[in-house]
Design a protein around this motif. Structure first.
Motif, PDB file in Angstrom:
ATOM      1  N   UNK A   1       0.761  -1.236   0.010  1.00 16.05           N
ATOM      2  CA  UNK A   1      -0.032  -0.077   0.062  1.00 16.05           C
ATOM      3  C   UNK A   1       0.832   1.163  -0.019  1.00 16.05           C
ATOM      4  N   UNK A   2       1.949   1.159   0.387  1.00 11.19           N
ATOM      5  CA  UNK A   2       2.959   2.227   0.301  1.00 11.19           C
ATOM      6  C   UNK A   2       3.111   2.838  -1.131  1.00 11.19           C
ATOM      7  N   UNK A   3       3.246   4.360  -1.361  1.00  9.25           N
ATOM      8  CA  UNK A   3       3.458   4.750  -2.516  1.00  9.25           C
ATOM      9  C   UNK A   3       4.656   5.830  -2.484  1.00  9.25           C
ATOM     10  N   UNK A   4       5.320   5.646  -3.785  1.00  9.49           N
ATOM     11  CA  UNK A   4       6.415   6.754  -4.023  1.00  9.49           C
ATOM     12  C   UNK A   4       6.334   7.216  -5.046  1.00  9.49           C
ATOM     13  N   UNK A   5       7.132   8.370  -5.434  1.00  8.16           N
ATOM     14  CA  UNK A   5       7.212   8.995  -6.764  1.00  8.16           C
ATOM     15  C   UNK A   5       7.718   7.995  -7.903  1.00  8.16           C
ATOM     16  N   UNK A   6       7.342   7.847  -8.929  1.00 13.70           N
ATOM     17  CA  UNK A   6       8.090   6.949  -9.979  1.00 13.70           C
ATOM     18  C   UNK A   6       9.517   7.473 -10.061  1.00 13.70           C
ATOM     19  N   UNK A   7      10.374   6.364  -9.849  1.00 13.01           N
ATOM     20  CA  UNK A   7      11.783   6.671 -10.086  1.00 13.01           C
ATOM     21  C   UNK A   7      12.592   6.711  -8.788  1.00 13.01           C
ATOM     22  N   UNK A   8      11.730   6.619  -7.517  1.00 15.62           N
ATOM     23  CA  UNK A   8      12.211   6.625  -6.094  1.00 15.62           C
ATOM     24  C   UNK A   8      12.476   5.177  -5.835  1.00 15.62           C
ATOM     25  N   UNK A   9      13.572   4.680  -5.678  1.00 16.48           N
ATOM     26  CA  UNK A   9      13.777   3.127  -5.041  1.00 16.48           C
ATOM     27  C   UNK A   9      13.853   2.356  -6.274  1.00 16.48           C
ATOM     28  N   UNK A  10      14.355   1.085  -6.076  1.00 20.26           N
ATOM     29  CA  UNK A  10      14.773   0.283  -7.292  1.00 20.26           C
ATOM     30  C   UNK A  10      13.617  -0.313  -7.981  1.00 20.26           C
ATOM     31  N   UNK A  11      12.128  -0.697  -7.236  1.00 23.11           N
ATOM     32  CA  UNK A  11      11.141  -0.961  -7.864  1.00 23.11           C
ATOM     33  C   UNK A  11      10.256  -0.047  -8.658  1.00 23.11           C
ATOM     34  N   UNK A  12      10.382   1.230  -7.974  1.00 26.62           N
ATOM     35  CA  UNK A  12       9.807   2.506  -8.783  1.00 26.62           C
ATOM     36  C   UNK A  12      10.457   2.890  -9.952  1.00 26.62           C
ATOM     37  N   UNK A  13      11.653   2.873 -10.056  1.00 23.03           N
ATOM     38  CA  UNK A  13      12.671   2.946 -11.112  1.00 23.03           C
ATOM     39  C   UNK A  13      12.501   2.129 -12.075  1.00 23.03           C
ATOM     40  N   UNK A  14      12.300   0.792 -11.862  1.00 17.98           N
ATOM     41  CA  UNK A  14      11.920  -0.237 -12.789  1.00 17.98           C
ATOM     42  C   UNK A  14      10.867  -0.041 -13.504  1.00 17.98           C
ATOM     43  N   UNK A  15       9.779   0.305 -12.758  1.00 14.11           N
ATOM     44  CA  UNK A  15       8.313   0.600 -13.398  1.00 14.11           C
ATOM     45  C   UNK A  15       8.337   1.807 -14.243  1.00 14.11           C
ATOM     46  N   UNK A  16       9.227   2.887 -13.990  1.00 16.12           N
ATOM     47  CA  UNK A  16       9.416   4.049 -14.717  1.00 16.12           C
ATOM     48  C   UNK A  16       9.936   3.563 -16.213  1.00 16.12           C
TER      49      UNK A  16
END
Length: 272
Positions: A143-158
């Protein structure tokens, strides 16, 4: 008639602006997760004047979309928001589809595995599976949210997005990145490195001792998403990191195949 349309246009724009502002407040409160978010923090994060933010928050509390903690005065998601979420069924259950994959990865590596998916300009932690290694790397909760690009998982999504969409997301999050000790320029550099390697790597974005490695999948008809493993840095040194990335990539290819089948199912056979 023309005069009436002209006069009604500003009201239409104001209504749309209110919806955008409300969505921004809800996203920030969701990002705060269990701790809730204060009026000051929400006003700062969304760029709203505190008095405007207060009026909007009070209205959301009245409608039970939000709840306000009497002791801390922090705002949290409300009962109605949960109930509306139950009705918002996605086209297919990505979490259910990926559950056995996360379990296999956690068993194979002994480390924490994460499923992250795009949600607007954010990356949402959709699921998590803990490994058997005694020192748990758990920087994110479901459920945690982070801006796209912040952290490995969010960076890979971007990285899973088409290049024009990537840049739009980076620009949209430019004002938010400093809170995570990162800049748009750094995000672009890490995206280039991710493209070269085929996987994303970040260290110490949330906890200094943690390192994350993630591989994108999805996009197109399916949501942009990533598989990520987070561990203490000592467990993801270059030699092992390459092996873990290869394991993630193999599972990501499997998921892409499953997603393609769901998007274009085989026609049913003729039983007559």
């Amino acid at each position: 008639m023309e005069e009436n349309r002209t006069k009604s246009a500003p009201r239409s724009r104001d209504g749309a602006q209110t919806i955008h502002r409300t969505a921004a407040l809800l996203r920030e409160i969701a990002a705060a997760r269990g701790g809730g978010a204060s009026l000051g923090a929400l006003a700062s994060a969304t760029g709203l004047v505190p008095s405007t933010a207060h009026r909007m928050l009070q209205a959301l509390v009245k409608e039970e979309l939000l709840a306000k903690d009497a002791a801390s005065r922090a705002y949290r998601p409300g009962r109605l928001l949960y109930e509306l979420g139950l009705a918002a069924a996605p086209p297919f259950d990505l979490r259910k589809l990926c559950e056995p994959v996360l379990r296999r990865l956690a068993e194979a590596t002994g480390d924490s595995t994460y499923l992250t998916v795009r949600s607007g300009e954010d990356a949402l932690c959709l699921d998590r599976c803990e490994g058997s290694f005694p020192i748990k790397a758990l920087p994110l909760e479901v459920g945690n949210r982070r801006p796209l690009g912040v952290g490995a998982g969010a960076l890979a999504v971007l990285a899973a997005l088409p290049r024009p969409e990537r840049e739009q997301a980076v620009l949209a999050n430019a004002a938010r990145y400093p809170r995570y000790r990162i800049t748009p320029e750094r995000v672009r550099e890490e995206l280039q490195a991710t493209d070269r390697r085929g996987y994303a790597v970040t260290t110490g974005r949330f906890v200094a001792r943690y390192r994350g490695v993630a591989v994108p999948f999805g996009a197109g008809a399916a949501p942009a998403a990533s598989l990520c493993i987070v561990a203490i840095s000592e467990r993801l040194k270059p030699e092992r990191l390459e092996r873990v990335a290869a394991l993630l990539s193999r599972e990501a290819r499997t998921l892409n195949g499953l997603l393609a089948q769901q998007a274009h199912p085989e026609p049913a056979g003729d039983w007559t």
